[in-house]
Scaffold this active site. Structure first.
Site, PDB file in Angstrom:
ATOM      1  N   ASP A   1       0.871  -1.169   0.000  1.00 34.14           N
ATOM      2  CA  ASP A   1       0.000   0.000   0.000  1.00 34.14           C
ATOM      3  C   ASP A   1       0.917   1.230   0.000  1.00 34.14           C
ATOM      4  O   ASP A   1       2.133   1.114   0.144  1.00 34.14           O
ATOM      5  CB  ASP A   1      -0.955  -0.025   1.201  1.00 34.14           C
ATOM      6  CG  ASP A   1      -2.190   0.819   0.936  1.00 34.14           C
ATOM      7  OD1 ASP A   1      -3.230   0.562   1.552  1.00 34.14           O
ATOM      8  OD2 ASP A   1      -2.112   1.730   0.081  1.00 34.14           O
TER       9      ASP A   1
HETATM   10  C1  GLC Z   1      -4.224   4.329  -0.313  1.00 37.53           C
HETATM   11  C2  GLC Z   1      -5.155   3.202   0.049  1.00 37.53           C
HETATM   12  C3  GLC Z   1      -5.234   2.123  -1.000  1.00 37.53           C
HETATM   13  C4  GLC Z   1      -5.115   2.749  -2.369  1.00 37.53           C
HETATM   14  C5  GLC Z   1      -3.707   3.293  -2.493  1.00 37.53           C
HETATM   15  C6  GLC Z   1      -3.501   4.007  -3.832  1.00 37.53           C
HETATM   16  O1  GLC Z   1      -3.464   4.690   0.799  1.00 37.53           O
HETATM   17  O2  GLC Z   1      -4.941   2.574   1.298  1.00 37.53           O
HETATM   18  O3  GLC Z   1      -6.485   1.428  -0.822  1.00 37.53           O
HETATM   19  O4  GLC Z   1      -5.353   1.785  -3.377  1.00 37.53           O
HETATM   20  O5  GLC Z   1      -3.369   4.172  -1.432  1.00 37.53           O
HETATM   21  O6  GLC Z   1      -4.356   5.087  -3.938  1.00 37.53           O
END
Ligand code: GLC
Length: 746
Positions: free
Chosen positions: A286
């Site tokens: 993430d």
């Molecule tokens: C965010 C979220 C994740 C998302 C990623 C890209 O922090 O936790 O669900 O897909 O970053 O936007």
């Protein structure tokens, strides 16, 4: 040779041909990957494991990197996220084509519930219990996003959630692993289509692996502490369903699980996902979660963070730069075997080949297709349909709804009546060059639906939050002139979603005071509650004449709400998550253990597991939702009362529409395993059927109960059945059990 034999022979030949075709395709991709990797330097391999945010918009703490183009040309970047539109994606892809090996970039975006056409937030869609509709919603999102140059969506979010203080509850499918697993598979199939590389499909990404929805206190990013048995029984099944549905990628999660951050968790990513489940796609971190292991305290610095993550099976580093800055040294210092890098890069390149990006890096950058798909009238029509199926009728005193044309003056009051973008909810996509003119507000939707003879009045009444009641007098005056009042209240759309946990989940501000004020006029009041989570609204629940939970319904919100208000669609949605009576009641869910002193709601609360100052029941239970009509359940029949291990039985039941409107009913099957080596929940959803019935019509439906529905994870994490008695319950909700019977597993 007789015809039957010929047909069977032809079928066998075609199946074996298909599978050998697929095998050959996989082999040819692997051969292409191997050949390319032989040409790649270690730096170029590490580059594929590095993902940057485009500067269009950030969905995490941003690092401004002035030399992205130079890094892409040097082969140091494998993917960009938050970059959309054929012009912008083509621009970056042209930069990538200047690199030595011309390895195309992957473009990822959170296409969670629509791209331009915005569908209801996922938790709202889950209320439809309609897998076809949910799959179609993802299919349309993929068609539009892929036309906009995107290859990969960071969706579906499949985290089971039982704490509505957690803002991301809006993004999933609620509290139940059975329903959540079906929805996970439907969304993966919708996004990915029939096979990888179709030009109108996306790679999907099941997230957040794992148990992110069980954060302590519902506080986003917080720790998760649970037994492996609970993890396997409740939180992993939707991920397994996504893997079984062929999900291309998995995103790991911010939280630590039992003290080990998911991003650096070998048990999750190698033992379970890539080992037991034989997952062949790739794992992306993430946003920044590799580097955030330093904050967790599981590693001392970025060097150790990169080591921990790549060893644990995290293939791509989103935005932390730990891989980019440390993997080369880790390999050179023999801390990370080259084989681990090769395995991660192979997984990533395989997807790029499957998408056809090496054949044509600009395959998804077709401006004509973009214009066509983003303006396809079939898309909003589909969005309107599923939005109506996502609206939950919570109350309908004296059958006030549906409205008919006898109401000559309607007062439409509240801070969300004329809101436009609010209806999109969190995790909408800001599409380059597209304004919000296509979004149908609630006011617009109702105005279009009314016939010329009906007068529609408006007053805002108050803001969503704050204590200002200056608008009450005007609202009361408007209501007094009307025959019926519709009051649209709730949260702001940015009060749920990522980093949006709330300690108070009541309807904010003075909105319920506004309802109280409007009720002094004596007019009937229908309340629309908009939000991304189960909220607490005692006064409204007790005093409104009717309540529709409208969540955030997307770009067709106004039309869908009008369709339901006037009965053009008879609401059929049922809650995928329990609604607490108060925040103090959290966590509350239907599949609880009975305990040694089961909670009873009787006056004698002594010695039972309950709060002395509150009912033991939620405000609205899992599986609850009303209709404009009514349904009778009768004639439950079991094919047998005893089955041996491995055998199955059939339960049949007759459902009758006893009201005056055509309607759909979600008939739910729950089982209770009376005695187990691990105590079993008081009930578990094991099947359901959504059926449509005309007034007076009856249908008999049946459910097959076999080993899968009788199994659970025992102390040793074995998926087993145990002999004994089961209760079989057929209900209109988890609390509204209409028929019950028993059978024995021998
Ligand atoms: C965010 C979220 C994740 C998302 C990623 C890209 O922090 O936790 O669900 O897909 O970053 O936007």
């Amino acid at each position: 040779m007789n015809i039957r034999f010929t047909i069977i022979l032809l079928l066998i030949l075609s199946v074996s041909f298909q599978s050998s075709l697929a095998q050959n395709k996989r082999k040819s991709v692997d051969q292409k990957v191997d050949s390319l990797m032989l040409l790649m330097t270690l730096e170029e391999k590490i580059g594929q494991m590095n993902q940057y945010n485009d500067d269009q918009s950030a969905t995490g703490p941003e690092t401004i990197d002035p030399d992205k183009a130079g890094q892409i040309i040097r082969g140091e970047v494998g993917s960009l996220l938050n970059c959309n539109g054929t012009v912008r994606t083509a621009g970056w892809q042209k930069v990538a084509m200047q690199s030595r090996l011309k390895i195309p970039l992957l473009f990822g975006q959170d296409v969670v519930h629509g791209y331009k056409t915005t569908f209801p937030i996922p938790l709202a869609e889950a209320c439809s219990w309609d897998m076809e509709a949910i799959e179609l919603s993802a299919r349309i999102a993929a068609t539009e996003a892929s036309a906009g140059g995107i290859h990969w969506t960071f969706a579906p979010m499949v985290d089971i959630a039982r704490d509505p203080r957690w803002g991301r509850v809006m993004e999933g499918a609620g509290e139940d692993p059975y329903l959540g697993s079906l929805i996970a598979a439907a969304r993966v199939k919708g996004f990915q289509g029939d096979q990888p590389g179709e030009v109108n499909s996306l790679m999907a990404c099941a997230k957040h692996f794992a148990a992110y929805g069980a954060a302590i206190g519902g506080r986003d990013y917080n720790s998760v502490d649970m037994s492996n048995r609970l993890l396997w029984e409740v939180y992993l099944p939707p991920f397994k369903a996504a893997v079984d549905a062929g999900v291309a990628t998995i995103m790991n999660s911010f939280n630590d699980l039992n003290g080990i951050p998911a991003t650096g968790n070998q048990y999750l990513q190698r033992e379970i996902l890539k080992g037991k489940w034989n997952f062949s796609g790739f794992v992306v971190s993430d946003w920044g979660s590799v580097g955030e292991m330093i904050n967790h305290g599981s590693v001392a610095d970025e060097y150790e963070a990169a080591l921990s993550a790549v060893t644990a099976g995290c293939d791509m580093d989103m935005e932390s730069r730990c891989y980019k800055n440390n993997l080369l040294r880790l390999v050179k210092e023999n801390k990370v075997p080259l084989a681990l890098i090769d395995e991660a890069v192979r997984r990533i390149l395989r997807k790029k080949f499957e998408l056809g990006l090496f054949d044509d890096p600009f395959k998804y950058c077709n401006p004509e297709r973009e214009q066509k798909e983003l303006n396809n009238p079939a898309h909003p029509a589909a969005a309107r349909k599923i939005a109506a199926r996502s609206i939950v009728l919570l109350k309908n005193q004296d059958h006030l709804l549906p409205l008919d044309n006898s109401y000559k003056t309607i007062a439409f009051i509240g801070p969300l009546v004329k809101a436009v973008k609010q209806n999109k909810g969190f995790w909408d996509v800001e599409v380059q060059g597209v304004d919000s003119g296509f979004i149908v507000s609630q006011w617009e939707g109702l105005k279009r639906r009314l016939d010329a003879g009906t007068n529609l009045l408006y007053a805002k009444g108050c803001n969503i939050d704050g204590n200002n009641k200056d608008g009450f007098d005007e609202a009361i005056a408007v209501a007094a002139k009307s025959d019926v009042v519709i009051l649209s209240i709730g949260e702001r759309r940015d009060m749920s979603g990522e980093a949006k946990s709330r300690s108070n989940i009541c309807i904010p501000g003075v909105q319920e005071d506004l309802l109280k004020a409007l009720l002094t006029t004596g007019k009937p009041v229908i309340v629309l509650i908009n939000g991304g989570r189960p909220m607490v609204f005692d006064y409204t629940a007790e005093h409104a004449n009717a309540i529709l939970y409208t969540w955030w319904l997307g770009s067709e919100a106004g039309n869908a709400i009008a369709d339901v208000l006037f009965g053009d669609y008879n609401p059929s949605a049922k809650l995928p998550i329990s609604f607490p009576r108060s925040v103090g009641q959290i966590p509350i869910y239907y599949s609880y253990f009975n305990t040694g002193r089961p909670a009873t709601d009787d006056s004698n609360r002594f010695y039972n597991s309950s709060y002395n100052d509150l009912s033991i029941y939620p405000r609205y239970e899992f599986g609850f939702g009303l209709s404009y009509t009514s349904f009778a359940y009768s004639n439950l029949q079991l094919s047998t009362k005893k089955i041996k291990a491995g055998e199955s039985l059939t339960a049949s039941v007759t459902i009758t529409n006893t009201g005056k409107y055509e309607g759909e009913e979600i008939v739910q099957l729950y089982l209770k395993d009376k005695v187990g080596s691990i105590v079993r929940p008081v009930k578990e959803l094991k099947d359901f059927k959504k059926i449509s019935l005309k007034p007076g019509e009856s249908k008999t439906i049946s459910f097959i109960i076999g080993k899968e529905k009788l199994s659970f994870f025992n102390q040793n994490l074995e998926w087993v059945t145990e002999p004994g008695e089961f209760s079989l319950m057929i209900g209109a909700s988890s609390a509204d059990i209409r028929l019950e019977d028993r059978f024995e597993l021998l």
